[in-house]
Structures are given as C-alpha cells and as structure tokens.
Motif scaffolding. Structure first.
Motif, PDB file in Angstrom:
ATOM      1  N   ASN A 136       0.954  -1.318   0.106  1.00 24.33           N
ATOM      2  CA  ASN A 136       0.086  -0.165   0.069  1.00 24.33           C
ATOM      3  C   ASN A 136       0.927   1.132  -0.096  1.00 24.33           C
ATOM      4  O   ASN A 136       2.130   1.372   0.608  1.00 24.33           O
ATOM      5  N   SER A 137       0.292   2.193  -0.391  1.00 24.09           N
ATOM      6  CA  SER A 137       1.216   3.503  -0.275  1.00 24.09           C
ATOM      7  C   SER A 137       1.220   3.914   1.144  1.00 24.09           C
ATOM      8  O   SER A 137       0.314   3.752   1.882  1.00 24.09           O
ATOM      9  N   GLY A 138       2.394   4.431   1.488  1.00 24.66           N
ATOM     10  CA  GLY A 138       2.739   4.520   2.795  1.00 24.66           C
ATOM     11  C   GLY A 138       3.191   3.113   3.595  1.00 24.66           C
ATOM     12  O   GLY A 138       3.654   3.174   4.783  1.00 24.66           O
ATOM     13  N   GLY A 139       3.062   2.173   3.003  1.00 28.07           N
ATOM     14  CA  GLY A 139       3.506   0.929   3.333  1.00 28.07           C
ATOM     15  C   GLY A 139       5.280   0.664   3.587  1.00 28.07           C
ATOM     16  O   GLY A 139       5.949   1.463   2.776  1.00 28.07           O
ATOM     17  N   ASN A 140       5.434  -0.063   4.469  1.00 27.24           N
ATOM     18  CA  ASN A 140       7.084  -0.483   4.746  1.00 27.24           C
ATOM     19  C   ASN A 140       7.463  -1.453   4.198  1.00 27.24           C
ATOM     20  O   ASN A 140       6.896  -2.576   4.457  1.00 27.24           O
ATOM     21  N   VAL A 141       8.903  -1.800   3.890  1.00 31.76           N
ATOM     22  CA  VAL A 141       9.592  -2.934   3.539  1.00 31.76           C
ATOM     23  C   VAL A 141      10.764  -2.808   4.476  1.00 31.76           C
ATOM     24  O   VAL A 141      11.448  -1.732   4.552  1.00 31.76           O
TER      25      VAL A 141
END
Ligand SMILES: C[S@@+](CC[C@H](N)C(=O)[O-])C[C@H]1O[C@@H](n2cnc3c(N)ncnc32)[C@H](O)[C@@H]1O
Length: 226
Positions: A136-141
């Motif tokens: 998702n936009s704003g998501g982290n890896v």
C-alpha cells in the motif's frame, strides 16, 4: 552461486530439521536477539496485513505476532521449512512461492519483512518490484541481512568467523555441510556485489532508516512506498 546442482529450496529443505538448532549454535544464540530487535524497531505503527517473505521455519513470524496485525502471510519456496513455520504460527496463511512472483493483489499489504533471505533470491530486482506492487502507499519494507563491516579489523574478524562457520557446524552429513558452505559463501558474495539500499531506491522506495548491528555485520534496511 553453486549449490551442488540442487535448487536453493531443495537445499533448505535438506537442512530444515536442523536449521533452528544450528542457527542458534552458530550465532551463539544472538540470532534470537537480532530478530527481536528487528521486530521491536517496527513497533509504534499499525499494520493490518504483514507479509514475511523467505519466512523459513518461522522464527521471525513468531516475533511479528507482537505487532498485532489482522492478517499474516508467510511466503517461502521450501515446503519443509514452511511446515516448521506452520507448527509455530498456525494463525498465518502459508504460501509456497519465491519472492519473484508473489500471489497477492496490488496495494494490499502494509508491511513486508525479509530476514536473512534476500541474498537467496533468484532475481533480486524483480522481487523488489513485486514488493512495490503489493505494498500500500505508505507501507514499509524492512530487510535484515548480513553485511561486511566497514572497519577493516571488524571485517577481517567477521570473514574469519565465516571461514570457521562450516567446521563449527559439527557432525553434519556431506549434503548439510555443503549447504552451510553455501550459506557462509553467499554472505560474502552478496555483500560484495549488492547495495541493498540502491536496489530499493531504484524501484521507487524511500529510505526511512538503515540500522547497523554487530559492528555492521548485520544491517536492517527500512524503506517505504510513497
Ligand atoms: C537463511 S533462510 C532465512 C529464514 C528465516 N527468515 C529466518 O530468519 O530464519 C533463507 C530462506 O530463503 C528461502 N528462499 C530461497 N529462495 C528464495 C526465493 N527465491 N524467494 C524467497 N525465499 C527464498 C529459503 O527457502 C529459506 O527458507
């Protein structure tokens, strides 16, 4: 890298029965601490869906439960490794797959984790593009991987330890010894050839932070998708 003509998932399945025990022994018990630190640094944010890639026998997946996500996916191409993970975290959804083609929808995930797995990917840039697609936009890896310390004395010490790692792994079958030879050689090979931060940036990810543990021999890369 050569793995004695078997595929990497087959190689991991061959060592699945001993994997946890050997990891703890070879890292002098520190691997548990690193995984705990890795998950602690991700707390303080809400994640609905978490995907642990190259989940192996599930030692990170257990720690990730602390983040109280609604849904956990555990992905790995080695069936036997995943079977151990299933026993530890039956509440997750298990998917036998490599990171190169992830059977999840676009923009459907809040956090992707990879611990000591990225150096095994068949196609790193394809996998990182997949991460971008499913996040998702704003998501982290967030990726934790071995690296080579910058300071030459620490680097020398770490290289020496890696050379000793196979003899240290004790009474193993030839097959298992070869697997541990691969595991230590792949650390050096990957660290010399790959800049993880650059690969992430090339796929559009933006840096949140890079955190070094053990004098730089273990690094946590946390990036996000805008
Ligand atoms: C060193 S283990 C790490 C397992 C676990 N994350 C941990 O912290 O113990 C590496 C894992 O990468 C998996 N793997 C191998 N090739 C892969 C690929 N192409 N994509 C995703 N995972 C892969 C292996 O099956 C293995 O379980």
């Amino acid at each position: 890298m050569k793995t004695d003509k078997i595929t990497l998932p087959e190689m991991f399945d061959n060592i699945a029965d001993n994997y946890d025990r050997l990891n703890h022994r070879l890292s002098f018990g520190l691997d548990k601490k690193w995984r705990r630190k890795f998950v602690n640094h991700l707390s303080g944010k809400e994640y609905k869906t978490i995907v642990d890639i190259a989940c192996g026998t599930g030692d990170v997946l257990i720690e990730l439960q602390k983040l109280n996500a609604e849904k956990y996916y555990a992905i790995d191409p080695a069936e036997k490794m995943l079977a151990y993970a299933k026993q530890k975290c039956p509440n997750s959804e298990f998917v036998i797959s490599g990171a190169e083609e992830i059977p999840l929808a676009d923009n459907s995930v809040d956090l992707i984790t990879v611990v000591f797995g990225i150096r095994n990917f068949e196609d790193l840039s394809k996998s990182i593009k997949e991460f971008y697609r499913i996040l998702n936009s704003g998501g982290n890896v967030s990726i934790m991987e071995f690296s080579l310390p910058d300071f030459f004395l620490f680097r020398w010490g770490f290289l020496l330890y890696l050379k000793l790692l196979v003899p240290l792994s004790g009474r193993l079958s030839k097959e298992q010894k070869n697997a541990y030879k691969y595991l230590s050689a792949s650390i050096v090979d990957f660290a010399r050839k790959t800049n993880v931060a650059v690969v992430l940036e090339k796929s559009g990810f933006i840096k949140t932070k890079i955190h070094k543990l053990m004098l730089g021999s273990v690094v946590i890369y946390t990036f996000y998708k805008e």
